[in-house]
Write a protein that holds these residues in place. Structure first.
Motif, PDB file in Angstrom:
ATOM      1  N   ASN A 152      -3.358   4.663  -4.169  1.00  0.00           N
ATOM      2  CA  ASN A 152      -4.813   4.645  -4.021  1.00  0.00           C
ATOM      3  C   ASN A 152      -5.507   5.110  -5.296  1.00  0.00           C
ATOM      4  OD1 ASN A 152      -7.401   6.420  -3.133  1.00  0.00           O
ATOM      5  ND2 ASN A 152      -7.209   4.568  -1.889  1.00  0.00           N
TER       6      ASN A 152
ATOM      7  N   PHE B 205      -4.983   7.327   2.196  1.00  0.00           N
ATOM      8  CA  PHE B 205      -5.536   6.095   1.645  1.00  0.00           C
ATOM      9  C   PHE B 205      -6.940   6.282   1.064  1.00  0.00           C
ATOM     10  CE2 PHE B 205      -2.103   4.204   4.183  1.00  0.00           C
ATOM     11  CZ  PHE B 205      -1.532   3.439   3.190  1.00  0.00           C
TER      12      PHE B 205
ATOM     13  N   SER C  72       0.807  -1.219   0.000  1.00  0.00           N
ATOM     14  CA  SER C  72       0.000   0.000   0.000  1.00  0.00           C
ATOM     15  C   SER C  72       0.843   1.273   0.000  1.00  0.00           C
ATOM     16  CB  SER C  72      -0.945  -0.006   1.195  1.00  0.00           C
ATOM     17  OG  SER C  72      -0.213  -0.024   2.395  1.00  0.00           O
TER      18      SER C  72
ATOM     19  N   ARG D  82      -6.923   0.070   1.170  1.00  0.00           N
ATOM     20  CA  ARG D  82      -6.652  -0.870   2.254  1.00  0.00           C
ATOM     21  C   ARG D  82      -7.381  -0.478   3.535  1.00  0.00           C
ATOM     22  NH1 ARG D  82      -1.061  -0.728   5.334  1.00  0.00           N
ATOM     23  NH2 ARG D  82      -2.393  -1.968   6.686  1.00  0.00           N
TER      24      ARG D  82
END
Lengths: 248, 426
Positions: free
Chosen positions: A77, B213, A51, A83
């Motif tokens: 991403n 993220f 990641s 994740r």
């Protein structure tokens, strides 16, 4: 067709200490792949390498055939990988709805806009409401994430991971710390929301792993010693010796 | 209720609140008519904008800056230079829009310095802003053409180039100019919190890793938020320059940066309107108390320490904590216990004030034995009895507060139980 995710000879050393020692792994599109292994085998490190939290010391990681090792987490991403975290990792002061809406912003192309009012973006808000419903969190819409129960936080964690539309999903122990009923509920939810997606998960609960995974890889001391279907893994002598036999 | 209906209600409610805010600004000079009041309220407007711009960093994006006066002060200097240029007839620009010059200056330097400081977060960011703050303050001695050296830059705000036919000589006209800008800037900053950038700033504040993220570069989010914050600080500085017609090096300095941090924090960083309360209160204390006492900064410092320790959400946080009991109709159960604490608290404050004032009298007064007028009494700082009585009052007051605080806690516990039992929102 290229693999959704491919690791080739990946190494990670912290100082002189090797944690990941040459991992090769290929996950086909749409596959549900689980990584198991004893504590300290390097499962979390492997996730952090994929990641973008860590950069590999050696080797290459590719997403849909394109190299991602060396990129920052937000770049990875944006290329379609998302994740979840073992320790719940949410926007604690924001409501459930806001958490989900934030995870949709980039995917819907808003970038850093300061000329849209989020309250007026109908498509965005409807998508966030749909996710609330899908996750079964509608009743908790306006509750700050920090005030949710543990199981609700885990659900929201998985929701924010998936809502952004990534097609490769990494789940780090999604059912850790849950009771049996909560676990079954969470697994059903994960199966539902990850349809058509490629799933790579770390999980300790063997019941969960053998039930959900198409393929299982066993990681021991930074190396994958076997990678096969659940039945084959169950029958594999080396795996039983290294892992299944000792702790369970 | 459908979502479109509830959002329409929310919209009307928002418009109503802002209209009330504007109305208060319009009406205040009819209530407080003295020239010193007008001047104080004008300053409040300037510092409301400044503190709100600071909270774009601290409250909304989790960035603790020790150098925000750089953008405020530079905005003021740019505005004053622009006004002088209009007076020298080398430029035409209406005075009403002059704060925009400050805003653009603040934005430009926000972009320049922000591109360095926002690469890091947390403590490192704070240290870099401190460094930039002291660097700019000390560079005032190098660039004397711009900063005017020791005496600063002064100008005359009456430029004859205006949009609405006011001269902006009288301070009431300046008050309304500042008031109009205060409403516009506050509404703009409020709306910014409702944009994707505003939400992502919150996300970066709460959890930078998770923000990455979901696809965001946290450095870029911080950088844009920082630059826009510099823009609004520059507008505040421009209004400050119009009001005082002079800018000096300390206006960009660390003391000014500390002041905006204090007022923002005291008002409350967690809620949008917190810094408005802080700016009003601190400006009031600064103007009103500094006339009464040499020790006002000491009182101010004590108040700040007290807030940090016991009310980290600031005044807005204290108010907000009472919203749930208010909705549940349980506020009446809390109020008597507050009165109970108030009495010993007042005694403790009186004792403290007496001690501080006597201390200042002993060290600063020409004749220390001359009596001090305090609490409608004449107090002699050289008498042992005065000290004993003051210290006794302080000690008894603190003991009383500690004892009665238990009652408040018990009442709160009871109210929380009742609210949980009835399922009211906490």
């Amino acid at each position: 067709m290229s693999d959704a995710l491919k690791l080739a000879n990946v190494h990670k050393r912290f100082g002189e200490t090797p944690i990941i020692r040459g991992v090769d792994l290929a996950v086909a599109p749409g596959e549900r792949h689980a990584i198991i292994g004893p504590n300290g085998a390097g499962k979390s490190t492997l996730f952090n390498l994929i990641s973008g939290r860590y950069t590999p010391s050696e080797g290459e990681i590719a997403l849909h055939g394109k190299r991602i090792s060396g990129l920052a987490p937000h770049q990875i991403n944006r290329r379609g990988l998302s994740r979840s975290f073992q320790i719940t990792n949410l926007f604690q002061n924001m409501t459930v709805f806001e958490n989900l809406r934030c995870s949709l912003l980039w995917a819907q192309g808003y970038k850093y806009s300061f000329w849209h009012l989020v309250g007026r973006q109908t498509a965005l808000n409807e998508a966030a409401e749909q996710w609330l419903e899908r996750l079964g969190l509608s009743a908790r819409r306006d509750v700050p994430a920090s005030l949710l129960t543990y199981a609700e936080q885990r659900t929201l964690e998985i929701g924010t991971t998936i809502a952004g539309g990534a097609d490769v999903i990494l789940l780090d122990e999604p059912t850790a710390g849950m009771g049996l009923a909560e676990r079954d509920h969470t697994m059903a939810m994960i199966s539902e929301v990850t349809q058509d997606k490629t799933l790579l998960m770390v999980e300790h609960d063997m019941g969960v792993v053998f039930e959900l995974a198409d393929r299982i890889s066993v990681l021991v001391y930074g190396q994958i010693i076997a990678s096969d279907t659940p039945e084959a893994i169950r029958a594999n002598a080396a795996v039983q010796e290294a892992y299944l036999g000792e702790a369970h | 209720m459908s979502h479109s209906q509830s959002s329409r209600t929310a919209l009307l409610w928002h418009i109503g609140v802002w209209a009330l805010f504007a109305l208060v600004i319009v009406v205040l000079p009819y209530i407080f008519t003295s020239s010193s009041s007008i001047s104080m309220m004008s300053q409040m407007g300037v510092f409301i904008i400044f503190a709100l711009s600071y909270n774009m960093l601290l409250g909304q994006a989790g960035m603790l800056s020790f150098g925000h006066a750089v953008y405020f002060g530079l905005g003021g200097f740019f505005t004053l230079h622009a006004i002088r240029a209009v007076n020298d007839e080398v430029w035409q620009f209406p005075l009403e829009l002059m704060p925009l010059v400050g805003g653009v200056g603040g934005l430009a330097f926000g972009i320049i310095f922000g591109s360095i400081s926002t690469r890091r977060a947390g403590v490192t960011f704070a240290m870099i802003t401190l460094g930039i703050g002291s660097m700019v303050e000390s560079s005032a001695n190098m660039f004397t053409d711009f900063f005017g050296g020791e005496s600063g830059i002064s100008g005359n705000r009456v430029t004859d180039v205006t949009l609405f036919g006011f001269s902006y000589g009288p301070s009431i006209e300046v008050y309304y100019l500042i008031g109009a800008w205060t409403v516009m800037a506050a509404v703009a900053m409020y709306l910014l919190t409702k944009t994707p950038l505003g939400r992502i700033s919150n996300a970066v504040r709460d959890n930078p890793e998770r923000a990455q993220f979901v696809g965001y570069n946290t450095t870029i989010a911080r950088f844009i938020q920082f630059s826009l914050s510099g823009f609004f600080a520059g507008i505040a500085g421009g209004l400050f320059a119009i009001m005082f017609e002079i800018m000096t090096a300390p206006n960009v300095g660390l003391v000014q940066s500390g002041a905006v941090l204090l007022m923002t924090f005291i008002g409350g960083v967690g809620l949008f309107f917190g810094p408005i309360i802080g700016a009003v209160l601190v400006t009031y204390m600064h103007t009103a108390l500094s006339g009464f006492s040499e020790g006002w900064i000491l009182y101010f410092g004590l108040m700040f320490v007290f807030m940090v320790m016991y009310a980290p959400g600031g005044i807005a946080g204290v108010i907000y904590a009472h919203a749930a009991p208010w909705r549940a109709g349980l506020l009446w159960r809390l109020l008597p216990s507050y009165l109970l604490v108030l009495l010993p608290a007042l005694l403790a404050i009186a004792g403290l004030v007496a001690v501080v004032e006597m201390g200042y009298q002993l060290s600063l007064a020409y004749d220390p034995s001359s009596p001090i007028d305090l609490f409608y009494m004449q107090i002699n700082a050289t008498s042992l009895w005065s000290w004993l009585v003051a210290l006794l009052g302080l000690a008894v007051g603190i003991a009383g507060v500690l004892a009665t605080a238990r009652v408040v806690r018990a009442r709160w516990a009871g109210v929380n139980r009742s609210m949980q039992a009835t399922g009211a929102k906490t």
